[in-house]
Design a protein around this motif. Structure first.
Motif, PDB file in Angstrom:
ATOM      1  N   VAL A   1       0.857  -1.179   0.000  1.00  0.00           N
ATOM      2  CA  VAL A   1       0.000   0.000   0.000  1.00  0.00           C
ATOM      3  C   VAL A   1       0.898   1.235   0.000  1.00  0.00           C
ATOM      4  N   GLY A   2       0.843   2.018  -1.091  1.00  0.00           N
ATOM      5  CA  GLY A   2       1.700   3.192  -1.208  1.00  0.00           C
ATOM      6  C   GLY A   2       3.080   2.878  -1.731  1.00  0.00           C
ATOM      7  N   GLY A   3       3.291   1.687  -2.232  1.00  0.00           N
ATOM      8  CA  GLY A   3       4.583   1.292  -2.781  1.00  0.00           C
ATOM      9  C   GLY A   3       4.681  -0.220  -2.815  1.00  0.00           C
ATOM     10  N   LEU A   4       5.645  -0.719  -3.555  1.00  0.00           N
ATOM     11  CA  LEU A   4       5.835  -2.168  -3.658  1.00  0.00           C
ATOM     12  C   LEU A   4       7.251  -2.507  -3.231  1.00  0.00           C
ATOM     13  N   LEU A   5       7.365  -3.290  -2.166  1.00  0.00           N
ATOM     14  CA  LEU A   5       8.678  -3.607  -1.619  1.00  0.00           C
ATOM     15  C   LEU A   5       8.628  -4.933  -0.891  1.00  0.00           C
ATOM     16  N   VAL A   6       9.594  -5.810  -1.142  1.00  0.00           N
ATOM     17  CA  VAL A   6       9.770  -7.031  -0.358  1.00  0.00           C
ATOM     18  C   VAL A   6      10.937  -6.811   0.598  1.00  0.00           C
ATOM     19  N   ARG A   7      10.733  -7.144   1.828  1.00  0.00           N
ATOM     20  CA  ARG A   7      11.730  -6.872   2.864  1.00  0.00           C
ATOM     21  C   ARG A   7      12.595  -8.102   3.142  1.00  0.00           C
ATOM     22  N   ASN A   8      13.837  -7.812   3.546  1.00  0.00           N
ATOM     23  CA  ASN A   8      14.700  -8.877   4.057  1.00  0.00           C
ATOM     24  C   ASN A   8      15.100  -8.626   5.508  1.00  0.00           C
ATOM     25  N   ASP A   9      14.462  -7.636   6.139  1.00  0.00           N
ATOM     26  CA  ASP A   9      14.795  -7.273   7.507  1.00  0.00           C
ATOM     27  C   ASP A   9      14.371  -8.380   8.482  1.00  0.00           C
ATOM     28  N   VAL A  10      15.163  -8.573   9.524  1.00  0.00           N
ATOM     29  CA  VAL A  10      14.892  -9.587  10.554  1.00  0.00           C
ATOM     30  C   VAL A  10      15.092  -8.936  11.916  1.00  0.00           C
ATOM     31  N   GLU A  11      14.120  -9.135  12.810  1.00  0.00           N
ATOM     32  CA  GLU A  11      14.237  -8.624  14.171  1.00  0.00           C
ATOM     33  C   GLU A  11      13.793  -9.680  15.175  1.00  0.00           C
ATOM     34  N   ALA A  12      14.215  -9.496  16.414  1.00  0.00           N
ATOM     35  CA  ALA A  12      13.835 -10.419  17.487  1.00  0.00           C
ATOM     36  C   ALA A  12      13.660  -9.650  18.781  1.00  0.00           C
ATOM     37  N   ILE A  13      12.835 -10.206  19.644  1.00  0.00           N
ATOM     38  CA  ILE A  13      12.679  -9.684  20.998  1.00  0.00           C
ATOM     39  C   ILE A  13      12.701 -10.872  21.950  1.00  0.00           C
ATOM     40  N   ALA A  14      13.383 -10.714  23.066  1.00  0.00           N
ATOM     41  CA  ALA A  14      13.481 -11.796  24.054  1.00  0.00           C
ATOM     42  C   ALA A  14      12.532 -11.542  25.213  1.00  0.00           C
ATOM     43  N   ALA A  15      12.189 -12.596  25.916  1.00  0.00           N
ATOM     44  CA  ALA A  15      11.310 -12.499  27.076  1.00  0.00           C
ATOM     45  C   ALA A  15      11.869 -11.483  28.065  1.00  0.00           C
ATOM     46  N   GLY A  16      10.998 -10.577  28.508  1.00  0.00           N
ATOM     47  CA  GLY A  16      11.393  -9.564  29.471  1.00  0.00           C
ATOM     48  C   GLY A  16      11.981  -8.316  28.877  1.00  0.00           C
ATOM     49  N   GLN A  17      12.262  -8.305  27.569  1.00  0.00           N
ATOM     50  CA  GLN A  17      12.851  -7.135  26.941  1.00  0.00           C
ATOM     51  C   GLN A  17      11.780  -6.139  26.509  1.00  0.00           C
ATOM     52  N   ASN A  18      12.211  -4.909  26.335  1.00  0.00           N
ATOM     53  CA  ASN A  18      11.304  -3.811  26.044  1.00  0.00           C
ATOM     54  C   ASN A  18      11.275  -3.433  24.565  1.00  0.00           C
ATOM     55  N   THR A  19      12.335  -3.765  23.821  1.00  0.00           N
ATOM     56  CA  THR A  19      12.445  -3.380  22.422  1.00  0.00           C
ATOM     57  C   THR A  19      12.994  -4.534  21.592  1.00  0.00           C
ATOM     58  N   TRP A  20      12.819  -4.404  20.276  1.00  0.00           N
ATOM     59  CA  TRP A  20      13.302  -5.394  19.318  1.00  0.00           C
ATOM     60  C   TRP A  20      14.769  -5.145  18.974  1.00  0.00           C
ATOM     61  N   THR A  21      15.454  -6.216  18.589  1.00  0.00           N
ATOM     62  CA  THR A  21      16.862  -6.161  18.185  1.00  0.00           C
ATOM     63  C   THR A  21      16.988  -6.623  16.739  1.00  0.00           C
ATOM     64  N   SER A  22      17.765  -5.884  15.925  1.00  0.00           N
ATOM     65  CA  SER A  22      17.977  -6.284  14.534  1.00  0.00           C
ATOM     66  C   SER A  22      18.925  -7.474  14.464  1.00  0.00           C
ATOM     67  N   LEU A  23      18.601  -8.414  13.572  1.00  0.00           N
ATOM     68  CA  LEU A  23      19.446  -9.585  13.311  1.00  0.00           C
ATOM     69  C   LEU A  23      19.938  -9.522  11.870  1.00  0.00           C
ATOM     70  N   PRO A  24      20.892 -10.360  11.493  1.00  0.00           N
ATOM     71  CA  PRO A  24      21.349 -10.375  10.102  1.00  0.00           C
ATOM     72  C   PRO A  24      20.198 -10.575   9.124  1.00  0.00           C
ATOM     73  N   ALA A  25      20.262  -9.853   8.003  1.00  0.00           N
ATOM     74  CA  ALA A  25      19.160  -9.847   7.042  1.00  0.00           C
ATOM     75  C   ALA A  25      19.025 -11.188   6.332  1.00  0.00           C
ATOM     76  N   LEU A  26      17.804 -11.457   5.860  1.00  0.00           N
ATOM     77  CA  LEU A  26      17.560 -12.647   5.037  1.00  0.00           C
ATOM     78  C   LEU A  26      18.423 -12.606   3.783  1.00  0.00           C
ATOM     79  N   PRO A  27      19.044 -13.709   3.390  1.00  0.00           N
ATOM     80  CA  PRO A  27      19.761 -13.730   2.118  1.00  0.00           C
ATOM     81  C   PRO A  27      18.856 -13.427   0.926  1.00  0.00           C
ATOM     82  N   VAL A  28      17.616 -13.931   0.962  1.00  0.00           N
ATOM     83  CA  VAL A  28      16.642 -13.690  -0.106  1.00  0.00           C
ATOM     84  C   VAL A  28      15.404 -13.060   0.526  1.00  0.00           C
ATOM     85  N   ALA A  29      15.046 -11.858   0.085  1.00  0.00           N
ATOM     86  CA  ALA A  29      13.855 -11.184   0.601  1.00  0.00           C
ATOM     87  C   ALA A  29      12.611 -11.896   0.081  1.00  0.00           C
ATOM     88  N   VAL A  30      11.677 -12.208   0.974  1.00  0.00           N
ATOM     89  CA  VAL A  30      10.472 -12.944   0.603  1.00  0.00           C
ATOM     90  C   VAL A  30       9.282 -12.428   1.404  1.00  0.00           C
TER      91      VAL A  30
END
Length: 610
Positions: A544-573
């Motif tokens: 919506v408003g553009g066409l883009l496939v993302r390869n971004d990866v994030e994670a959050i652990a139990a008890g944490q307040n914010t997400w952490t970036s992880l290494p990107a997907l080799p192939v965006a899907v």
């Protein structure tokens, strides 16, 4: 003084003192189709009443103060109860307790078709589990009218009789109350302080047949019940309100109530609260610890026992240490899917990943074994679907809704896959939801809908109810629904104004929504899955408003307040399945074309050191 008053008051109550192929990912319409529910501005499912995590606790009748029933709603969807009471007139025993297991929830009702009394072992170092004799007692039934009141019915042997009486809540378990979670991070996730829950039944395996029911209270103290036997092998129970300090529960004063009888012969004024002594529960971790006791009654003496956790309450989470997001890992490729698919349903059963339907194979059903890195073709679905949702309950996969693909059975709301026999069966009572993931929690399947609503499905009784969305908008088409830390996380998705990074958390105890930690990036149609302590999202798209496939990866652990970036997907899907196994996160299939279909069937694996 405050703790003393709490002990007096509580002990007094207890003891007798008073879409199309060309546009694969356009916005999907909602398909609301679950019966018997109403909504409020809070998005709370208010009808019909279903027993959930908040119903765990102690219950009693004020006119019969001194006896009561402990209810534990377990994480497998069953219920156990133990009734602490007194023997019938004519018995030589001084106390009694009645144990019921395998309670079946049916909306606001739970029935135990078999309850037991137990006798035989002698308390202390000479305790002999082989001396335990379990005797069928009868049946119990609880009919809850709301979160704090119920009718309790029983039918026992002739000397015990039968009856029905009103009961009300005596205790509420910490972090499982009717009014929502109390220990949260600034962004709405459960904090670690609320994830150290030890409310449960505990026992020493060398003393199987006796044990403790621990109830941690919202004020930081705890009630502890000890169910055991006396020097004659008759049932005995003690209770104390404890001061709790971290992993230590000190029961400085416990009592053994005696002096009255069961049923119509019950007289709270005759209860003699015999001082029993003291004991300390020290937990080494979430699974076990030690108990040191010293009784003022010679027949019970002193000693040490080694408790182990016996039950896990629905909604209660106990985590050792401080989990962290799985940083420092790397991506590798798994075996490519035999016949690429996207916008399919994904479910994990018996440690293996299953994908069903979607573009590239509207009736195809496959299984991936992460240990062997192999795919197996399974029986085709009865009808073609894309954007369906699926969850596994008790060794059966339930597939709901989706878009009809024009071949095969298109009249059924959904089906179930039975692994024994590699076959599908129609399940006409399934809700027909679409495009927003599914998960399993506390013995129920939960299906997400593009509207932001959720359907809770009881597979044992074949019954559904609607949990209406959080009402904050936008609608949640192409979101993901994941069970995490005893709650349901609805992640991302899109509405008419575009994709969102919102995280909405549904608490099954209070049946209310709250805002959770927003993802760093807005996305829809992505992979999401959780380990016991981590939640990971990967890929997705913007349409919506553009066409883009993302390869971004994030994670959050139990008890944490914010997400952490992880290494990107080799192939965006996007339109991709997600699953975890051990210390690895998997993306299954998906499309590399934004807003459309270009399936390549990759399996991408992110592994990290735990």
């Amino acid at each position: 003084m405050k703790l003393f008053r709490l002990r007096v008051n509580l002990l007094g109550l207890l003891l007798g003192v008073a879409g199309s192929v060309a546009l694969a990912c356009t916005l999907h319409p909602s398909v609301p189709q679950v019966s018997e529910a109403k909504s409020t501005s809070l998005g709370k499912a208010v009808s019909p009443l279903w027993i959930g995590p908040a119903f765990s606790g102690s219950w009693y009748n004020p006119s019969r103060s001194g006896e009561g029933i402990i209810v534990q709603v377990l994480d497998n969807g069953s219920v156990i109860a133990i009734w602490f009471t007194f023997p019938p007139e004519g018995s030589t025993a001084k106390q009694a307790w009645i144990l019921a297991q395998g309670g079946v929830i049916d909306g606001g009702r739970v029935r135990f078709d078999q309850a037991f009394t137990v006798r035989g072992p002698r308390f202390g170092p000479g305790f002999d589990p082989a001396a335990r004799v379990m005797e069928n007692w009868g049946t119990l039934e609880l009919n809850f009218t709301d979160c704090n009141n119920a009718q309790f019915s029983y039918a026992g042997p002739a000397q015990w009789g039968s009856g029905t009486r009103a009961i009300q809540r005596l205790t509420s378990i910490d972090e499982l109350g009717c009014n929502g979670k109390q220990r949260l991070t600034a962004n709405g996730a459960r904090s670690l302080a609320g994830l150290r829950q030890r409310s449960a039944a505990w026992y020493d395996p060398a003393h199987s047949g006796e044990g403790w029911f621990v109830e941690e209270l919202p004020n930081g103290n705890a009630v502890n019940y000890w169910f055991t036997y006396d020097e004659n092998g008759d049932q005995a129970w003690f209770v104390g309100v404890a001061e709790q300090s971290g992993p230590r529960i000190d029961v400085a004063f416990s009592v053994r109530p005696v002096g009255t009888h069961f049923g119509d012969d019950f007289d709270p004024t005759k209860i003699n609260r015999q001082p029993w002594g003291s004991y300390t529960l020290t937990f080494d971790d979430c699974s076990g610890g030690r108990l040191d006791y010293a009784s003022s009654i010679e027949a019970f003496g002193s000693g040490r026992l080694l408790p182990r956790r016996l039950t896990h309450l629905a909604g209660a989470v106990c985590i050792d240490g401080e989990p962290r997001a799985p940083v420092g890992g790397s991506w590798s490729a798994g075996t490519v899917m035999p016949g690429p698919q996207s916008e399919m349903a994904t479910a994990v059963m018996n440690g293996r990943f299953h994908v069903a339907g979607g573009f590239g194979g509207p009736r195809a059903f496959k299984r991936y074994d992460p240990a062997a890195n192999t795919w197996t073709q399974l029986a085709d679905m009865p009808g073609g679907r894309d954007h369906a949702v699926a969850a596994a309950v008790d060794g059966v996969i339930y597939l709901s809704g989706g878009n009809e693909r024009g071949d095969g059975d298109q009249t059924s709301a959904g089906w179930r896959y039975v692994e024994a026999g590699d076959r599908w069966e129609v399940v006409s009572v399934l809700p027909r939801y679409i495009a927003s993931g599914a998960t399993t929690l506390n013995g129920s399947a939960y299906f997400g809908d593009s509207s932001g609503d959720i359907a809770q499905f009881d597979a044992r009784l074949g019954r559904s109810r609607a949990i209406f969305g959080d009402s904050q908008g936008p609608v949640r088409d192409h979101s993901q629904l994941v069970a995490f830390m005893g709650e349901l996380w609805m992640l991302g998705g899109r509405g008419s104004s575009g994709e969102t990074n919102r995280v909405s958390i549904f608490d099954p105890a209070s049946e209310t929504w709250r805002e959770g930690p927003a993802m760093p990036i807005a996305r829809g149609g992505f992979a999401a899955a959780a380990t016991p302590t981590q939640l990971i999202v990967a890929g997705g798209e913007v349409v919506v408003g553009g066409l883009l496939v993302r390869n971004d990866v994030e994670a959050i652990a139990a008890g944490q307040n914010t997400w952490t970036s992880l290494p990107a997907l080799p192939v965006a899907v996007h339109g991709v399945g997600g699953a975890t196994s051990g210390n690895a996160f998997y993306t299954l299939g998906g499309s590399t074309l934004p807003g459309g279909v270009r399936n390549r069937g990759e399996v991408q694996i992110y592994r990290w050191t735990p």
